[in-house]
Write a protein that holds these residues in place. Structure first.
Motif, short mmCIF file in Angstrom:
data_model
loop_
_atom_site.label_atom_id
_atom_site.label_comp_id
_atom_site.label_asym_id
_atom_site.label_seq_id
_atom_site.Cartn_x
_atom_site.Cartn_y
_atom_site.Cartn_z
N ARG A 118 -28.46 -53.63 -6.10
CA ARG A 118 -27.39 -52.42 -5.34
C ARG A 118 -26.03 -53.44 -5.03
NH1 ARG A 118 -31.84 -50.69 -2.57
NH2 ARG A 118 -32.49 -48.61 -3.20
N THR A 119 -26.30 -54.45 -4.66
CA THR A 119 -25.17 -55.67 -4.55
C THR A 119 -24.43 -55.68 -5.60
OG1 THR A 119 -26.17 -56.51 -2.35
CG2 THR A 119 -24.64 -57.65 -3.26
N ILE A 120 -25.07 -56.07 -6.54
CA ILE A 120 -24.48 -56.60 -7.80
C ILE A 120 -23.88 -55.41 -8.59
CG2 ILE A 120 -24.88 -57.12 -10.29
CD1 ILE A 120 -27.38 -58.87 -9.21
N LEU A 121 -24.63 -54.20 -8.54
CA LEU A 121 -23.79 -53.00 -9.06
C LEU A 121 -22.66 -52.66 -8.37
CD1 LEU A 121 -23.92 -50.70 -10.98
CD2 LEU A 121 -25.35 -49.62 -9.30
N ALA A 122 -22.53 -52.77 -6.94
CA ALA A 122 -21.35 -52.19 -6.25
C ALA A 122 -20.18 -53.08 -6.60
CB ALA A 122 -21.71 -52.52 -4.86
N HIS A 123 -20.60 -54.36 -6.70
CA HIS A 123 -19.62 -55.47 -7.13
C HIS A 123 -18.89 -55.07 -8.39
CE1 HIS A 123 -17.52 -59.16 -6.84
NE2 HIS A 123 -17.65 -59.42 -8.10
N CYS A 124 -19.96 -54.87 -9.39
CA CYS A 124 -19.38 -54.66 -10.82
C CYS A 124 -18.72 -53.29 -11.01
CB CYS A 124 -20.52 -54.84 -11.78
SG CYS A 124 -21.27 -56.07 -12.12
N ARG A 125 -18.88 -52.41 -10.10
CA ARG A 125 -18.24 -51.28 -10.01
C ARG A 125 -16.83 -51.26 -9.55
NH1 ARG A 125 -22.60 -47.56 -6.73
NH2 ARG A 125 -23.80 -46.78 -8.44
N ARG A 126 -16.56 -52.42 -8.70
CA ARG A 126 -15.29 -52.61 -8.23
C ARG A 126 -14.42 -53.56 -9.39
NH1 ARG A 126 -18.18 -53.52 -3.16
NH2 ARG A 126 -18.31 -55.83 -3.77
N THR A 127 -14.99 -54.37 -9.94
CA THR A 127 -14.36 -55.10 -11.25
C THR A 127 -14.39 -54.39 -12.33
OG1 THR A 127 -16.64 -56.30 -11.65
CG2 THR A 127 -15.22 -57.22 -9.93
N GLY A 128 -14.83 -53.43 -12.77
CA GLY A 128 -15.27 -52.55 -13.91
C GLY A 128 -16.08 -53.57 -14.93
N THR A 129 -16.89 -54.04 -14.35
CA THR A 129 -17.90 -55.10 -15.31
C THR A 129 -18.98 -54.41 -15.85
OG1 THR A 129 -16.87 -57.13 -14.39
CG2 THR A 129 -19.25 -57.16 -15.55
#
Length: 400
Positions: free
Chosen positions: A189-200
């Motif tokens: 969840r932490t990784i996904l939330a961050h990648c949502r913010r960066t568009g990754t």
């Protein structure tokens, strides 16, 4: 020839295996596969398909019957949405590695930044390199002490700092080959939330999902990005029939995709392989339909193999090893034996023991060895440890 292809490193696992060519006395634990043949009912289905003359092309994305079986299988492991939710998100590939390459082809352009969590199966780094990407690795770190000494764990702060809006793709394999490291649902969840913010985009290699030994999930499978991601999230999950269904040589896998990407993957399949062979897809369909006859017993046996091998290795002098939570590998270090490629070759020649060198998976894993414990006969594992014990005893003491 393109320079990037010319510069690709040859497989160091194959390099070690070549040391044992023609030697029947070598106990071989270097490759990532069980020595158990595919169950008879799966093989019989493939034979029947060939006898029926099913030797023609089929749909790029796979037989409807197979995709329906995959949808039901996926919903069983990740319930709550219904099989219909998954059907239009599935693409059948000619092996898990082909699925990973298809995903990279769909997402990565020359010059893009790709981050890979390492140590990792070498293909995960090589595939984006072949496409001209700039690949960076974020290494796991090793716990130095405590009950999990020798375990590889994620430095979440380091990973999140590395993923920026310039990062096109994150590639992560968990349960991990070679270390046995596994992501928790909270980490996903932490990784996904961050990648949502960066568009990754996230490309999750989850081929070892069912080979999981902890008792902290209701379905017995490792935590999956499919449990935390929304349908339109930039997440692709790669799977394979190789490990959980004892079908390594059949070369069949599948991708779970955002619905908007499925048609594009179908086009890429057309230009790569056109489709997977029908007889292999028929075999895979029955493997899914009768999977309860294969996978639970396989996982129980692999747990027994792990629980046989790990204590014996830990008892050897100078061994650093943590019990793996998933996969089919014991990943360990021998004190004073830092050149793991040379050690692996010597073990073949001098002890008749075939292991994979850690340097095949990343520079951080130099000095480590990977032992595939997927063996029908656990006596082979015991014999292998005895050979390693005798070899270690014959080594000269380290200079003071």
């Amino acid at each position: 020839m393109r320079q990037v292809v010319e510069q690709l490193e040859a497989s160091r696992i194959r390099e070690v295996a070549n040391e044992g060519l023609g030697r029947a006395d070598v106990l071989k634990f270097w490759f990532g596969e069980s020595d158990e043949v595919t169950p008879g009912f799966i093989r019989d289905t493939a034979v029947a398909s060939l006898q029926a003359g099913e030797t023609f092309y089929t749909h790029n994305l796979g037989l409807q019957e197979l995709r329906e079986a995959l949808a039901a299988y996926t919903d069983k492991l990740h319930p709550g949405r219904g099989a219909g939710h998954w059907f239009d998100r599935l693409a059948v590939s000619s092996g898990g590695v082909n699925g990973l390459m298809l995903a990279s082809q769909a997402l990565v352009e020359a010059g893009d930044e790709v981050i890979v969590v390492s140590p990792a199966w070498p293909n995960l780094v090589a595939q984006p390199l072949i496409l001209g990407a700039k690949v960076k690795t974020v290494p796991l770190r090793v716990q130095a002490d405590g009950p999990r000494a020798g375990a590889w764990v994620l430095d979440m702060d380091a990973l999140l700092a590395a993923i920026t809006p310039s990062t096109r793709l994150l590639v992560v394999n968990a349960p991990n080959n070679p270390t046995g490291w596994t992501l928790s649902a909270a980490e996903q969840r932490t990784i996904l939330a961050h990648c949502r913010r960066t568009g990754t985009w996230i490309l999750a290699d989850e081929v070892y999902e069912r080979l999981y030994f902890a008792d902290d999930t209701p379905n017995g499978a490792a935590p999956s990005f499919l449990d935390v991601a929304e349908p339109d999230d930039r997440v692709i999950v790669a799977h394979s029939f190789s490990k959980s269904f004892l079908m390594t040589g059949w070369r069949l896998g599948w991708l779970v995709l955002p619905p908007a990407l499925t048609a594009a993957i179908g086009k890429l399949i057309e230009y790569n392989t056109s489709c997977a062979p029908v007889f292999v897809q028929r075999a895979a369909t029955v493997a899914l339909q009768r999977g309860d006859e294969v996978t639970p017993a396989l996982v129980a046996h692999l747990r027994h193999c792990r629980d046989t091998l790990v204590p014996l290795l830990r008892a050897l002098p100078g061994v650093t090893l943590a019990e793996p939570l998933g996969g089919m590998y014991a990943f360990f270090r021998l004190a004073g034996q830092d050149d793991c490629l040379a050690v692996a070759k010597r073990l073949v020649r001098e002890a008749g023991l075939g292991l994979a060198p850690g340097s095949a998976f990343s520079p951080e894993a130099t000095g480590w060895l990977r032992w595939c414990f997927a063996s029908r006969d656990t006596d082979r594992l015991v014999q292998g440890v005895e050979r390693l014990r005798h070899w270690l005893a014959a080594q000269p003491p380290a200079a003071s």
